[in-house]
Design a protein around this motif. Structure first.
Motif, PDB file in Angstrom:
ATOM      1  N   SER A 177     -79.990  36.151   6.287  1.00 58.01           N
ATOM      2  CA  SER A 177     -79.385  36.926   7.379  1.00 58.01           C
ATOM      3  C   SER A 177     -77.985  37.439   7.043  1.00 58.01           C
ATOM      4  O   SER A 177     -77.369  38.138   7.858  1.00 58.01           O
ATOM      5  CB  SER A 177     -79.315  36.063   8.648  1.00 58.01           C
ATOM      6  N   LYS A 178     -77.476  37.126   5.851  1.00 56.11           N
ATOM      7  CA  LYS A 178     -76.093  37.490   5.501  1.00 56.11           C
ATOM      8  C   LYS A 178     -76.005  38.623   4.484  1.00 56.11           C
ATOM      9  O   LYS A 178     -74.911  39.093   4.187  1.00 56.11           O
ATOM     10  CB  LYS A 178     -75.360  36.271   4.924  1.00 56.11           C
ATOM     11  N   ALA A 179     -77.135  39.071   3.961  1.00 57.20           N
ATOM     12  CA  ALA A 179     -77.124  39.951   2.793  1.00 57.20           C
ATOM     13  C   ALA A 179     -76.402  41.271   3.025  1.00 57.20           C
ATOM     14  O   ALA A 179     -75.767  41.807   2.117  1.00 57.20           O
ATOM     15  CB  ALA A 179     -78.555  40.209   2.332  1.00 57.20           C
ATOM     16  N   THR A 180     -76.486  41.841   4.221  1.00 57.67           N
ATOM     17  CA  THR A 180     -75.875  43.150   4.482  1.00 57.67           C
ATOM     18  C   THR A 180     -74.640  43.054   5.374  1.00 57.67           C
ATOM     19  O   THR A 180     -74.157  44.069   5.878  1.00 57.67           O
ATOM     20  CB  THR A 180     -76.896  44.090   5.141  1.00 57.67           C
ATOM     21  N   LYS A 181     -74.109  41.866   5.564  1.00 57.69           N
ATOM     22  CA  LYS A 181     -73.036  41.658   6.532  1.00 57.69           C
ATOM     23  C   LYS A 181     -71.768  42.452   6.222  1.00 57.69           C
ATOM     24  O   LYS A 181     -71.099  42.952   7.128  1.00 57.69           O
ATOM     25  CB  LYS A 181     -72.701  40.166   6.642  1.00 57.69           C
ATOM     26  N   LEU A 182     -71.396  42.554   4.957  1.00 59.59           N
ATOM     27  CA  LEU A 182     -70.154  43.263   4.634  1.00 59.59           C
ATOM     28  C   LEU A 182     -70.257  44.724   5.073  1.00 59.59           C
ATOM     29  O   LEU A 182     -69.317  45.280   5.648  1.00 59.59           O
ATOM     30  CB  LEU A 182     -69.860  43.184   3.141  1.00 59.59           C
ATOM     31  N   TYR A 183     -71.400  45.337   4.833  1.00 62.59           N
ATOM     32  CA  TYR A 183     -71.595  46.736   5.213  1.00 62.59           C
ATOM     33  C   TYR A 183     -71.649  46.895   6.738  1.00 62.59           C
ATOM     34  O   TYR A 183     -71.199  47.907   7.281  1.00 62.59           O
ATOM     35  CB  TYR A 183     -72.878  47.276   4.586  1.00 62.59           C
ATOM     36  N   GLU A 184     -72.200  45.899   7.413  1.00 60.28           N
ATOM     37  CA  GLU A 184     -72.282  45.954   8.873  1.00 60.28           C
ATOM     38  C   GLU A 184     -70.917  45.786   9.519  1.00 60.28           C
ATOM     39  O   GLU A 184     -70.613  46.421  10.540  1.00 60.28           O
ATOM     40  CB  GLU A 184     -73.214  44.847   9.391  1.00 60.28           C
ATOM     41  N   MET A 185     -70.086  44.919   8.940  1.00 56.84           N
ATOM     42  CA  MET A 185     -68.814  44.562   9.554  1.00 56.84           C
ATOM     43  C   MET A 185     -67.665  45.495   9.170  1.00 56.84           C
ATOM     44  O   MET A 185     -66.674  45.585   9.889  1.00 56.84           O
ATOM     45  CB  MET A 185     -68.422  43.132   9.162  1.00 56.84           C
ATOM     46  N   TRP A 186     -67.804  46.178   8.025  1.00 55.69           N
ATOM     47  CA  TRP A 186     -66.663  46.980   7.565  1.00 55.69           C
ATOM     48  C   TRP A 186     -66.603  48.269   8.375  1.00 55.69           C
ATOM     49  O   TRP A 186     -67.041  48.334   9.497  1.00 55.69           O
ATOM     50  CB  TRP A 186     -66.756  47.208   6.053  1.00 55.69           C
ATOM     51  N   GLY A 187     -66.002  49.308   7.872  1.00 57.62           N
ATOM     52  CA  GLY A 187     -65.888  50.541   8.634  1.00 57.62           C
ATOM     53  C   GLY A 187     -64.908  50.384   9.781  1.00 57.62           C
ATOM     54  O   GLY A 187     -63.758  49.998   9.583  1.00 57.62           O
ATOM     55  N   SER A 188     -65.343  50.645  11.000  1.00 59.34           N
ATOM     56  CA  SER A 188     -64.433  50.633  12.154  1.00 59.34           C
ATOM     57  C   SER A 188     -63.774  49.273  12.347  1.00 59.34           C
ATOM     58  O   SER A 188     -62.589  49.184  12.653  1.00 59.34           O
ATOM     59  CB  SER A 188     -65.185  51.026  13.426  1.00 59.34           C
ATOM     60  N   LYS A 189     -64.547  48.181  12.138  1.00 58.21           N
ATOM     61  CA  LYS A 189     -63.948  46.852  12.311  1.00 58.21           C
ATOM     62  C   LYS A 189     -63.006  46.530  11.160  1.00 58.21           C
ATOM     63  O   LYS A 189     -61.971  45.889  11.345  1.00 58.21           O
ATOM     64  CB  LYS A 189     -65.041  45.787  12.439  1.00 58.21           C
ATOM     65  N   GLY A 190     -63.361  46.972   9.950  1.00 63.59           N
ATOM     66  CA  GLY A 190     -62.482  46.743   8.820  1.00 63.59           C
ATOM     67  C   GLY A 190     -61.141  47.420   8.995  1.00 63.59           C
ATOM     68  O   GLY A 190     -60.101  46.894   8.589  1.00 63.59           O
ATOM     69  N   ARG A 191     -61.156  48.582   9.652  1.00 64.04           N
ATOM     70  CA  ARG A 191     -59.900  49.308   9.855  1.00 64.04           C
ATOM     71  C   ARG A 191     -58.972  48.600  10.829  1.00 64.04           C
ATOM     72  O   ARG A 191     -57.794  48.949  10.938  1.00 64.04           O
ATOM     73  CB  ARG A 191     -60.207  50.744  10.315  1.00 64.04           C
ATOM     74  N   ARG A 192     -59.489  47.617  11.536  1.00 64.16           N
ATOM     75  CA  ARG A 192     -58.608  46.816  12.394  1.00 64.16           C
ATOM     76  C   ARG A 192     -57.589  46.049  11.563  1.00 64.16           C
ATOM     77  O   ARG A 192     -56.542  45.642  12.061  1.00 64.16           O
ATOM     78  CB  ARG A 192     -59.427  45.839  13.233  1.00 64.16           C
ATOM     79  N   VAL A 193     -57.913  45.833  10.293  1.00 68.02           N
ATOM     80  CA  VAL A 193     -56.950  45.188   9.397  1.00 68.02           C
ATOM     81  C   VAL A 193     -55.707  46.049   9.280  1.00 68.02           C
ATOM     82  O   VAL A 193     -54.574  45.536   9.273  1.00 68.02           O
ATOM     83  CB  VAL A 193     -57.581  44.954   8.003  1.00 68.02           C
ATOM     84  N   LEU A 194     -55.879  47.364   9.195  1.00 67.90           N
ATOM     85  CA  LEU A 194     -54.732  48.274   9.121  1.00 67.90           C
ATOM     86  C   LEU A 194     -53.891  48.180  10.390  1.00 67.90           C
ATOM     87  O   LEU A 194     -52.652  48.177  10.339  1.00 67.90           O
ATOM     88  CB  LEU A 194     -55.206  49.714   8.909  1.00 67.90           C
ATOM     89  N   GLN A 195     -54.560  48.106  11.537  1.00 66.93           N
ATOM     90  CA  GLN A 195     -53.840  47.990  12.808  1.00 66.93           C
ATOM     91  C   GLN A 195     -53.076  46.663  12.867  1.00 66.93           C
ATOM     92  O   GLN A 195     -51.919  46.612  13.289  1.00 66.93           O
ATOM     93  CB  GLN A 195     -54.824  48.090  13.972  1.00 66.93           C
ATOM     94  N   TRP A 196     -53.726  45.599  12.425  1.00 65.69           N
ATOM     95  CA  TRP A 196     -53.081  44.278  12.420  1.00 65.69           C
ATOM     96  C   TRP A 196     -51.906  44.271  11.450  1.00 65.69           C
ATOM     97  O   TRP A 196     -50.858  43.685  11.737  1.00 65.69           O
ATOM     98  CB  TRP A 196     -54.111  43.221  12.020  1.00 65.69           C
TER      99      TRP A 196
END
Length: 292
Positions: free
Chosen positions: A96-115
């Protein structure tokens, strides 16, 4: 599958492998034939993938038992020199973890920039991010910022002395950026010399990612593992393969950038383990990333 194997899978937190073991419960003779064939063949790709999948439970069992890594790779050379095999073994371990990075990145990953903007500007002295970015460049920029936002780890000498890595060292241990046209065979020879000369404090402990060219638009990207350079189509694909290599090969995160990998482990992949060791800054960023 005998009770010993079931107990070991539970002990290693890999109970999900139980069904895979039972589906691919090869006889010793069948396993020997497949392993022997894999040693001498890289094609056809579908046959390689099929035999690697069927032999995955035995291979992962060897690696989880902390067998000598070099010996396991001699037995299964296609694991690292064939694209996609590390990822396939990881999917066997964590379906269930194989595609997690692709699912979580993008809009949620950009929250790192906001943080990052709430954490002061000290990280900006290490890395410059253009104001105008495409979505793909913004996604990529986040990965490069992480080592400068999160605390670097410590090196511990044989005498027990702890020395903190610099943020620049942490960034290079995560993604090493080299010029376009870098001679890969020569790079590997220099890496070998560095590892031999600095066994205790080698910064670029494998696996890690090597990118050639501009950090936001590299011309080539590689997973560096066991003195091999395995090319990938993109930086995120190489980072994904690198993370999975830690689990498939059963090796620890490099000390310099362990907080970056720990962040990705918990914020993106959701793989359990090491919760008590999560740094407060890492925990804060995980919380920010997961906010709805």
């Amino acid at each position: 599958m005998d009770d010993f194997v079931k107990e070991k899978l539970a002990e290693w937190g890999l109970s999900s492998l139980k069904d895979i073991f039972e589906q691919n419960d090869l006889s010793d003779a069948e396993s020997t034939v497949m392993v022997t064939w894999l040693k001498g063949n890289r094609q056809p790709a579908t046959q390689v993938r099929d035999f690697m999948l069927k032999t995955a439970p035995r291979r992962l069992k060897l690696l989880q038992e902390c067998q000598e890594l070099g010996e396991v790779l001699m037995e299964y050379p296609r694991l690292l020199d064939t694209p996609g095999m590390v990822e396939q073994d990881f999917e066997v371990m964590y379906p269930s973890k194989a595609t997690k990075l692709y699912e979580m990145w993008g809009s949620k990953g950009r929250r790192v920039l906001q943080w990052a903007e709430t954490q002061g500007s000290s990280w900006k002295k290490y890395i410059t991010i253009p104001d105008e970015l495409t979505e793909d460049q913004a996604d990529l920029a986040v990965f490069h910022i992480l080592p400068y936002l999160l605390p670097p780890g410590f090196h511990q000498s044989a005498q027990g002395k702890r020395t903190k890595f610099s943020k620049v060292e942490a960034a290079r241990a995560f993604i090493d950026i080299q010029p376009v046209g870098t001679n890969i065979p020569q790079y590997l020879r220099l890496l070998e010399m560095d590892l031999e000369a600095n066994q205790e404090k080698a910064i670029r402990k494998q696996p890690y990612v090597l990118a050639l060219g501009d950090m936001l638009s590299p011309t080539q990207v590689f997973l560096m593992a066991e003195r091999l350079a395995i090319e990938h189509d993109s930086t995120i694909a190489a980072i994904d393969a690198c993370f999975k290599a830690f689990y498939v090969l059963n090796i620890e995160y490099p000390p310099a950038c362990k907080n970056v990998w720990r962040f990705l482990q918990h914020a993106c992949y959701g793989v359990e383990g090491g919760e008590r060791e999560i740094n407060p800054t890492v925990r804060s960023l995980i919380t920010a990333m997961k906010k709805e």
